[in-house]
Scaffold this motif. Structure first.
Motif, PDB file in Angstrom:
ATOM      1  N   PRO A 115       0.828  -1.209   0.000  1.00  0.00           N
ATOM      2  CA  PRO A 115       0.000   0.000   0.000  1.00  0.00           C
ATOM      3  C   PRO A 115       0.863   1.260   0.000  1.00  0.00           C
ATOM      4  O   PRO A 115       2.029   1.202   0.403  1.00  0.00           O
ATOM      5  N   THR A 116       0.286   2.349  -0.457  1.00  0.00           N
ATOM      6  CA  THR A 116       0.973   3.643  -0.405  1.00  0.00           C
ATOM      7  C   THR A 116       0.317   4.478   0.686  1.00  0.00           C
ATOM      8  O   THR A 116      -0.911   4.574   0.720  1.00  0.00           O
ATOM      9  N   GLY A 117       1.128   5.058   1.558  1.00  0.00           N
ATOM     10  CA  GLY A 117       0.557   5.885   2.616  1.00  0.00           C
ATOM     11  C   GLY A 117       1.298   7.196   2.747  1.00  0.00           C
ATOM     12  O   GLY A 117       2.510   7.242   2.545  1.00  0.00           O
ATOM     13  N   TRP A 118       0.565   8.232   3.059  1.00  0.00           N
ATOM     14  CA  TRP A 118       1.229   9.508   3.348  1.00  0.00           C
ATOM     15  C   TRP A 118       0.301  10.391   4.178  1.00  0.00           C
ATOM     16  O   TRP A 118      -0.912  10.168   4.240  1.00  0.00           O
ATOM     17  N   ALA A 119       0.917  11.355   4.852  1.00  0.00           N
ATOM     18  CA  ALA A 119       0.157  12.342   5.622  1.00  0.00           C
ATOM     19  C   ALA A 119       0.727  13.702   5.277  1.00  0.00           C
ATOM     20  O   ALA A 119       1.945  13.848   5.147  1.00  0.00           O
ATOM     21  N   TYR A 120      -0.147  14.667   5.094  1.00  0.00           N
ATOM     22  CA  TYR A 120       0.325  16.003   4.756  1.00  0.00           C
ATOM     23  C   TYR A 120      -0.602  17.025   5.398  1.00  0.00           C
ATOM     24  O   TYR A 120      -1.709  16.684   5.827  1.00  0.00           O
ATOM     25  N   GLY A 121      -0.134  18.248   5.479  1.00  0.00           N
ATOM     26  CA  GLY A 121      -0.958  19.232   6.158  1.00  0.00           C
ATOM     27  C   GLY A 121      -0.542  20.647   5.872  1.00  0.00           C
ATOM     28  O   GLY A 121       0.524  20.911   5.305  1.00  0.00           O
ATOM     29  N   SER A 122      -1.424  21.566   6.282  1.00  0.00           N
ATOM     30  CA  SER A 122      -1.157  22.984   6.086  1.00  0.00           C
ATOM     31  C   SER A 122      -2.108  23.792   6.966  1.00  0.00           C
ATOM     32  O   SER A 122      -2.830  23.227   7.785  1.00  0.00           O
TER      33      SER A 122
END
Ligand code: PLP
Length: 291
Positions: A115-122
């Motif tokens: 699986p591909t996972g990521w977390a991002y924010g702003s």
């Protein structure tokens, strides 16, 4: 949603286990064009609000992330690793009153098992106008019966999947009809939810919301509001609701993690009652939450 300022990759092995976090450059390319998130919208996500560096309702979001993953037969997301990912981004947004982190888990590159996972924010947009002046809504037929989640689970009604094109199309249709936002209704005439929000009504001293069994997303914001209802002398009940109850409500809101409680001030062009005092109290309580 504003441009991501921070990104971490949640690295997985081919068995679907998260193996660690990798800080990454949000401006640099990160995703294969063959990733199922891009080619099929085949994955799940959560959007978590961050208040001065503190994720709000984090456990509830991670529980729902896992629930959505199960509905799509994706590997179970590891709550500890994902919580670390959210905190890693949240810490970098600690200088802002209101920010957001999005977690994404996709089935990965087509043909593989990783699986591909990521977390991002702003930083969050300014929602003050929606929270005080409110929103107008159009009722839209979702085209699904209220028992669709039970009879046709493959429709993934109530999962927070990456396929939000339908939800975005519904908002555009509502705007074509002169409204700001939409509220979905089942083909058998029951109120459901907004495309990115939960519907909450005030009727006879009780906060009411439709049951998640109707194929809608169980809202974390609605859950926290219901937990606080006693503070405002209100009961809170989950029950089947019809459009007449929205039109005749003492007040109604679309509630969600980032916009929080946006009072509904008109339905299909007809003005509806707004409770400015209770709305302010709700938004105050929601903003004061800590993970
Ligand atoms: N319903 C749908 C379809 C949503 O997309 C969302 C949030 O994005 C909600 C309800 C509200 O959920 P929450 O309060 O957990 O943000």
């Amino acid at each position: 949603m504003s441009t991501p300022q921070h990104l971490v990759l949640v690295v997985h092995d081919p068995e679907g286990h998260a193996t660690g976090l990798l800080p990454a450059e949000p401006e640099a390319p990160q995703l294969s064009v063959l990733d199922a998130s891009a080619t099929r919208g085949d994955g799940v996500f959560e959007t978590i609000s961050i208040g001065s560096g503190h994720p709000q309702a984090l456990d509830a979001h991670l529980d729902r992330f896992a629930r959505s993953a199960r509905m799509l037969d994706l590997p179970e997301p590891d709550p500890g690793v994902w919580a670390d990912a959210v905190h890693a981004i949240a810490e970098r947004l600690a200088g802002h009153d209101e920010a957001w982190v999005k977690t994404v888990l996709s089935r990965g590159v087509e043909g593989g098992t990783t699986p591909t996972g990521w977390a991002y924010g702003s930083v969050s947009p300014d929602f003050r106008r929606e929270r005080t002046e409110g929103v107008t809504v159009a009722l839209l037929d979702r085209g699904l019966r209220s028992d669709a989640a039970e009879t046709s689970p493959w429709l993934l009604a109530g999962a927070k999947t990456l396929s939000y094109a339908v939800n975005k199309a519904a908002v555009r249709e509502a705007q074509r009809r002169g409204a700001d936002d939409a509220v979905f209704v089942s083909t058998d005439g029951l109120l459901l939810e907004g495309p990115t929000s939960t519907l909450v009504l005030l009727h006879d001293g009780a906060l009411l919301t439709p049951p998640a069994t109707l194929g809608i997303l169980p809202g974390t914001t609605q859950h926290d509001l219901f937990a606080a209802a006693g503070d405002w002398g209100l009961e809170a009940r989950v029950e089947v609701l019809r459009p007449e109850q929205l039109r005749s409500a003492q007040a109604a809101w679309l509630v969600s993690s980032l916009r929080l409680a946006a009072p509904v001030r008109a339905v299909d062009g007809a003005p509806t009652a707004v409770d400015a005092g209770l709305t302010a109290a709700m938004n105050g309580a929601l903003r004061a939450r800590r993970a």
